[in-house]
Scaffold this motif. Structure first.
Motif, PDB file in Angstrom:
ATOM      1  N   PRO A 261      33.137  34.227  44.089  1.00  0.00           N
ATOM      2  CA  PRO A 261      35.172  34.330  43.664  1.00  0.00           C
ATOM      3  C   PRO A 261      35.809  34.636  44.219  1.00  0.00           C
ATOM      4  O   PRO A 261      35.891  35.943  45.162  1.00  0.00           O
ATOM      5  N   THR A 262      37.021  34.293  43.906  1.00  0.00           N
ATOM      6  CA  THR A 262      38.456  34.878  44.944  1.00  0.00           C
ATOM      7  C   THR A 262      39.269  35.507  43.576  1.00  0.00           C
ATOM      8  O   THR A 262      39.841  35.092  42.638  1.00  0.00           O
ATOM      9  N   ILE A 263      39.791  36.936  44.215  1.00  0.00           N
ATOM     10  CA  ILE A 263      40.438  37.142  43.029  1.00  0.00           C
ATOM     11  C   ILE A 263      42.324  37.336  44.182  1.00  0.00           C
ATOM     12  O   ILE A 263      42.688  37.506  45.494  1.00  0.00           O
ATOM     13  N   THR A 264      42.801  37.231  43.237  1.00  0.00           N
ATOM     14  CA  THR A 264      44.491  37.499  44.131  1.00  0.00           C
ATOM     15  C   THR A 264      44.982  39.125  43.518  1.00  0.00           C
ATOM     16  O   THR A 264      44.889  39.504  42.288  1.00  0.00           O
ATOM     17  N   ALA A 265      45.426  39.709  45.362  1.00  0.00           N
ATOM     18  CA  ALA A 265      45.781  41.285  44.321  1.00  0.00           C
ATOM     19  C   ALA A 265      47.703  40.857  45.169  1.00  0.00           C
ATOM     20  O   ALA A 265      48.140  39.791  46.020  1.00  0.00           O
ATOM     21  N   PHE A 266      48.535  41.866  45.200  1.00  0.00           N
ATOM     22  CA  PHE A 266      49.536  42.286  45.771  1.00  0.00           C
ATOM     23  C   PHE A 266      49.362  41.610  47.553  1.00  0.00           C
ATOM     24  O   PHE A 266      48.586  43.010  48.059  1.00  0.00           O
TER      25      PHE A 266
ATOM     26  N   LEU B 119      36.407  26.923  37.508  1.00  0.00           N
ATOM     27  CA  LEU B 119      37.008  28.247  37.112  1.00  0.00           C
ATOM     28  C   LEU B 119      38.296  28.880  37.164  1.00  0.00           C
ATOM     29  O   LEU B 119      38.208  29.392  37.919  1.00  0.00           O
ATOM     30  N   VAL B 120      39.535  29.276  36.191  1.00  0.00           N
ATOM     31  CA  VAL B 120      40.550  29.915  36.624  1.00  0.00           C
ATOM     32  C   VAL B 120      40.963  30.814  35.467  1.00  0.00           C
ATOM     33  O   VAL B 120      40.526  30.277  34.579  1.00  0.00           O
ATOM     34  N   VAL B 121      40.637  32.352  35.525  1.00  0.00           N
ATOM     35  CA  VAL B 121      40.964  33.268  34.535  1.00  0.00           C
ATOM     36  C   VAL B 121      41.817  34.060  34.503  1.00  0.00           C
ATOM     37  O   VAL B 121      42.130  34.572  36.126  1.00  0.00           O
ATOM     38  N   PHE B 122      43.069  34.508  33.833  1.00  0.00           N
ATOM     39  CA  PHE B 122      43.949  35.612  34.368  1.00  0.00           C
ATOM     40  C   PHE B 122      44.247  36.725  33.821  1.00  0.00           C
ATOM     41  O   PHE B 122      43.214  36.463  32.378  1.00  0.00           O
ATOM     42  N   GLU B 123      44.619  37.906  33.783  1.00  0.00           N
ATOM     43  CA  GLU B 123      44.328  38.619  33.078  1.00  0.00           C
ATOM     44  C   GLU B 123      43.483  39.517  32.793  1.00  0.00           C
ATOM     45  O   GLU B 123      42.588  38.870  32.520  1.00  0.00           O
ATOM     46  N   THR B 124      44.023  41.075  33.392  1.00  0.00           N
ATOM     47  CA  THR B 124      42.208  41.839  34.112  1.00  0.00           C
ATOM     48  C   THR B 124      42.055  42.107  32.832  1.00  0.00           C
ATOM     49  O   THR B 124      40.271  42.230  32.939  1.00  0.00           O
TER      50      THR B 124
ATOM     51  N   GLY C  69      53.365  34.066  36.463  1.00  0.00           N
ATOM     52  CA  GLY C  69      53.358  34.685  37.360  1.00  0.00           C
ATOM     53  C   GLY C  69      52.888  36.100  38.454  1.00  0.00           C
ATOM     54  O   GLY C  69      53.823  36.654  38.667  1.00  0.00           O
ATOM     55  N   GLN C  70      51.937  36.821  37.745  1.00  0.00           N
ATOM     56  CA  GLN C  70      51.391  38.028  37.926  1.00  0.00           C
ATOM     57  C   GLN C  70      50.263  38.006  38.786  1.00  0.00           C
ATOM     58  O   GLN C  70      49.951  37.015  38.860  1.00  0.00           O
ATOM     59  N   ILE C  71      49.851  39.380  39.046  1.00  0.00           N
ATOM     60  CA  ILE C  71      48.236  38.896  39.740  1.00  0.00           C
ATOM     61  C   ILE C  71      47.440  40.051  38.442  1.00  0.00           C
ATOM     62  O   ILE C  71      48.185  41.023  38.056  1.00  0.00           O
ATOM     63  N   PRO C  72      46.628  40.366  39.283  1.00  0.00           N
ATOM     64  CA  PRO C  72      45.626  39.665  39.613  1.00  0.00           C
ATOM     65  C   PRO C  72      45.058  38.182  39.098  1.00  0.00           C
ATOM     66  O   PRO C  72      44.791  37.695  37.939  1.00  0.00           O
ATOM     67  N   THR C  73      44.152  37.460  39.699  1.00  0.00           N
ATOM     68  CA  THR C  73      43.897  35.986  38.844  1.00  0.00           C
ATOM     69  C   THR C  73      42.092  35.419  39.738  1.00  0.00           C
ATOM     70  O   THR C  73      42.121  36.753  40.422  1.00  0.00           O
ATOM     71  N   TYR C  74      41.266  35.352  38.422  1.00  0.00           N
ATOM     72  CA  TYR C  74      40.591  35.022  39.296  1.00  0.00           C
ATOM     73  C   TYR C  74      40.138  33.806  39.394  1.00  0.00           C
ATOM     74  O   TYR C  74      39.684  33.048  38.131  1.00  0.00           O
TER      75      TYR C  74
END
Length: 214
Positions: free
Chosen positions: A3-8, A67-72, A57-62
């Motif tokens: 998986p790939t996550i996004t971060a600041f 599959l794309v998931v947002f919200e921790t 428009g926030q992080i993180p995403t997964y």
């Protein structure tokens, strides 16, 4: 598939582990799942490409395949469901652990986030100093209840679970305020979470992004 996550690209907390990608990193480390990270700048977070992943428009995403998931909370829940190690196998214990996940994000975190709002966003308002004690009182009320429930146990319900991961992550936001230290059982609970090797790896990964260039 990894998986790939996004971060600041540059975290506002300067690498203190408070950015929400740390929660997701911790969950992935707990279950032993490798992951990739795509760093996102503040301007890029508001661009169409990122908004397609996270509509706010926030992080993180997964991202995992299609599959794309947002919200921790949703991301950690998906990880806990997808990989063994963060939710008990027994049905009732599993439900209790999920309940603590919701409690962390829906009951304990809101008043804590309100403290940040009161200090940073509203700090220059003429009524800010009058409001601040009320915000702190609401936090203390929640912490007193949580401390009573935890008692002398190491974790909220038996073994460490995703519920503890999110609760510790939420409580860490109080460290600089000094309020957490008023509740020794909760301070010790948070320290146990931070001592977990998976948390240490997640924290180190988040800190590395914010390390000054040599």
């Amino acid at each position: 598939m990894i998986p790939t996550i996004t971060a600041f690209e540059r975290s506002p907390d300067g690498g203190k582990g408070l950015a929400r990608d740390t929660r997701v990193r911790w969950a992935l480390e707990e279950v032993g799942q490798p992951y990739d990270v795509r760093l996102v700048s503040f301007p890029a977070m508001k661009e169409p490409a990122h908004l397609a992943l996270h509509p706010f428009g926030q992080i993180p995403t997964y991202e995992e395949g299609d599959l794309v998931v947002f919200e921790t909370g949703a991301i950690v829940f998906h990880i806990a469901e997808r990989f063994a190690g963060l939710l008990p196998k027994e049905a009732l214990a599993r439900t209790r652990a999920i309940t603590w996940m919701f409690a962390a994000l829906n009951t304990v975190e809101p008043p804590i986030l309100d403290l940040t709002t009161a200090r940073i966003v509203e700090g220059d308002k003429p009524w800010a100093q009058e409001r601040l004690p009320l915000v702190k009182d609401r936090i203390r009320a929640r912490l007193a209840q949580l401390s009573a429930r935890l008692g002398g146990a190491d974790w909220l319900d038996g073994a460490f679970s995703a519920g503890d991961l999110l609760m510790v992550s939420v409580l860490l936001r109080l460290r600089m305020s000094g309020i957490l230290d008023e509740y020794p059982k909760l301070a010790a609970y948070v320290a146990r979470g931070e001592a977990r090797p998976a948390y240490r790896r997640a924290f180190a990964a988040q800190l590395a992004i914010n390390a000054p260039a040599s």
